[in-house]
Design a protein around this motif. Structure first.
Motif, PDB file in Angstrom:
ATOM      1  N   TYR A 270       8.196   1.671   6.250  1.00 34.68           N
ATOM      2  CA  TYR A 270       8.075   2.274   4.925  1.00 34.68           C
ATOM      3  C   TYR A 270       9.355   2.187   4.106  1.00 34.68           C
ATOM      4  O   TYR A 270       9.393   2.647   2.968  1.00 34.68           O
TER       5      TYR A 270
ATOM      6  N   ASN B 221      -1.578   9.746   4.882  1.00 31.80           N
ATOM      7  CA  ASN B 221      -1.036   8.410   5.110  1.00 31.80           C
ATOM      8  C   ASN B 221      -1.417   7.894   6.495  1.00 31.80           C
ATOM      9  O   ASN B 221      -0.899   8.374   7.505  1.00 31.80           O
ATOM     10  N   GLU B 222      -2.379   6.990   6.542  1.00 30.50           N
ATOM     11  CA  GLU B 222      -2.733   6.215   7.727  1.00 30.50           C
ATOM     12  C   GLU B 222      -3.167   7.034   8.953  1.00 30.50           C
ATOM     13  O   GLU B 222      -2.745   6.761  10.079  1.00 30.50           O
TER      14      GLU B 222
ATOM     15  N   LEU C 184       0.926   4.262  -2.708  1.00 27.68           N
ATOM     16  CA  LEU C 184       0.830   5.679  -2.379  1.00 27.68           C
ATOM     17  C   LEU C 184       1.953   6.472  -3.048  1.00 27.68           C
ATOM     18  O   LEU C 184       1.747   7.620  -3.458  1.00 27.68           O
ATOM     19  N   ARG C 185       3.137   5.876  -3.157  1.00 28.02           N
ATOM     20  CA  ARG C 185       4.224   6.517  -3.885  1.00 28.02           C
ATOM     21  C   ARG C 185       3.823   6.767  -5.337  1.00 28.02           C
ATOM     22  O   ARG C 185       4.169   7.780  -5.928  1.00 28.02           O
TER      23      ARG C 185
ATOM     24  N   ASN D 176       3.936   7.835  13.370  1.00 27.81           N
ATOM     25  CA  ASN D 176       4.230   6.968  12.232  1.00 27.81           C
ATOM     26  C   ASN D 176       5.690   7.077  11.818  1.00 27.81           C
ATOM     27  O   ASN D 176       6.334   6.075  11.488  1.00 27.81           O
TER      28      ASN D 176
ATOM     29  N   VAL E 248       1.118  12.989   7.641  1.00 27.90           N
ATOM     30  CA  VAL E 248       1.493  11.772   8.359  1.00 27.90           C
ATOM     31  C   VAL E 248       1.865  12.145   9.784  1.00 27.90           C
ATOM     32  O   VAL E 248       2.531  13.162  10.027  1.00 27.90           O
TER      33      VAL E 248
ATOM     34  N   ASP F  87       8.438   4.165  12.013  1.00 30.64           N
ATOM     35  CA  ASP F  87       9.171   3.783  10.809  1.00 30.64           C
ATOM     36  C   ASP F  87      10.672   3.771  11.077  1.00 30.64           C
ATOM     37  O   ASP F  87      11.391   2.877  10.594  1.00 30.64           O
TER      38      ASP F  87
ATOM     39  N   TRP G 189       3.390  14.413   2.648  1.00 33.50           N
ATOM     40  CA  TRP G 189       2.118  13.801   2.987  1.00 33.50           C
ATOM     41  C   TRP G 189       1.670  14.282   4.355  1.00 33.50           C
ATOM     42  O   TRP G 189       2.477  14.731   5.174  1.00 33.50           O
TER      43      TRP G 189
ATOM     44  N   LYS H  82      -4.643   6.797   2.210  1.00 37.60           N
ATOM     45  CA  LYS H  82      -4.386   5.353   2.380  1.00 37.60           C
ATOM     46  C   LYS H  82      -4.457   5.016   3.857  1.00 37.60           C
ATOM     47  O   LYS H  82      -3.878   5.701   4.691  1.00 37.60           O
TER      48      LYS H  82
ATOM     49  N   SER I 199       0.819  -1.216   0.000  1.00 39.16           N
ATOM     50  CA  SER I 199       0.000   0.000   0.000  1.00 39.16           C
ATOM     51  C   SER I 199       0.853   1.266   0.000  1.00 39.16           C
ATOM     52  O   SER I 199       0.457   2.284  -0.594  1.00 39.16           O
ATOM     53  N   THR I 200       2.023   1.252   0.654  1.00 38.49           N
ATOM     54  CA  THR I 200       2.871   2.444   0.645  1.00 38.49           C
ATOM     55  C   THR I 200       3.488   2.648  -0.729  1.00 38.49           C
ATOM     56  O   THR I 200       3.620   3.785  -1.201  1.00 38.49           O
TER      57      THR I 200
END
Length: 318
Positions: A234, A42-43, A29-30, A224, A220, A228, A218, A95, A25-26
């Motif tokens: 990610y 993003n999330e 999104l890219r 997150n 975010v 990461d 994004w 997403k 899914s990431t």
């Protein structure tokens, strides 16, 4: 569904992509990030579920110390952000993970086309277990020894994905579009073209190729980004340069998987199968004549046995 419009009268496309972790899914999104005039989230609901004031998951002491609570990330606040006007944008794209809605149907933003990205659960769960046990330093997996159920919702993400699909289908009168990750990798150009046409986006060749980049513009949450840095959720997508076609579909040898992974895959497979039968298909696919929607939770409860979870003193599931 009527699309929101700019003050200039031009239409604006708003899309939700619902998925599970470890389902490409990431990377997807890219791909969306290559579009012009695109506002990307993003999330945000995942942040609410794990770190917001209404969170359902209690992180361990280290994570709590590093991240704390994302006070802004209530379900209502997220909905307000997603429904805001972005007058200079042609696309608003979000997403997120279906389990993070957690039955808060009223938090689902209005004005969006809903889509799903699914992936073979044996691949998702294998990748999930590897990631949660890798840690930021070599050898961390020898210390943590986390079960695949670590930080999981009760339905191991796939039941929640299925339930959200059924809810959206029944309440909107329109079945959300479903894209399978293996189909996407089998023919990225064809599937991205189909996806864009279905949701009202303009397909461009640049959607399949990009330059590796660590920082995205994004929406975010700080949590997150810290997660990461610790776990590398990610990193693969950020260090990639596009969606590459795979000439042959890979399969996971179930016998090679740990017992806990096999049990969870066995539990979630029926939910995935329902969604898979309704996916957007490659032109070369043969349509299944018997594909039907099924409310799995209404079936014999003994048909699927939920692996038990052990709760440690710090509230983590193992």
């Amino acid at each position: 569904m009527d699309m929101p419009r700019h003050e200039t009268g031009r239409s604006q496309t708003r899309v939700m992509l619902w998925s599970t972790p470890r389902a490409l899914s990431t990377a997807f999104l890219r791909s969306i990030h290559t579009l012009d005039k695109c506002e990307i989230f993003n999330e945000p609901f995942m942040t609410a579920w794990h770190f917001g004031p209404e969170r359902k998951y209690q992180p361990n002491k280290l994570i709590s110390f590093l991240i704390g609570c994302e006070e802004n990330y209530s379900y209502q606040w997220i909905k307000e952000q997603l429904e805001r006007e972005y007058v200079d944008k042609d696309v608003v794209f979000c997403k997120d993970f279906a389990y993070a809605i957690d039955g808060n149907w009223d938090a689902i933003p209005k004005g969006y086309k809903h889509t799903f990205l699914i992936r073979d659960p044996s691949k998702v769960m294998k990748s999930w277990k590897e990631r949660i046990n890798c840690g930021p330093l070599p050898g961390m997996g020898l210390i943590w020894k986390r079960s695949v159920s670590f930080a999981m919702p009760p339905g191991y993400m796939y039941e929640e994905l299925h339930d959200l699909f059924i809810h959206l289908r029944d309440t909107t009168g329109e079945a959300p579009l479903i894209l399978d990750a293996d189909d996407l990798l089998a023919d990225p150009k064809q599937m991205m073209r189909k996806y864009c046409k279905a949701v009202g986006l303009t397909y461009r060749e640049e959607m399949l190729h990009w330059e590796p980049e660590e920082k995205m513009k994004w929406h975010v949450a700080y949590s997150n980004l810290i997660a990461d840095k610790i776990m590398g959720w990610y990193s693969d997508a950020m260090n990639s340069d596009g969606i590459r076609q795979k000439s042959k579909r890979s399969r996971v040898d179930m016998d090679s998987l740990p017992d806990d992974v096999r049990e969870v895959v066995k539990f979630v497979q029926p939910f995935y199968d329902v969604l898979y039968n309704e996916r957007l298909r490659l032109d070369c696919d043969i349509v299944d004549s018997h594909a039907t929607f099924v409310k799995l939770k209404d079936q014999n409860e003994n048909a699927f046995i939920l692996p038990e979870k052990e709760i440690s003193d710090d509230g983590r599931t193992h």
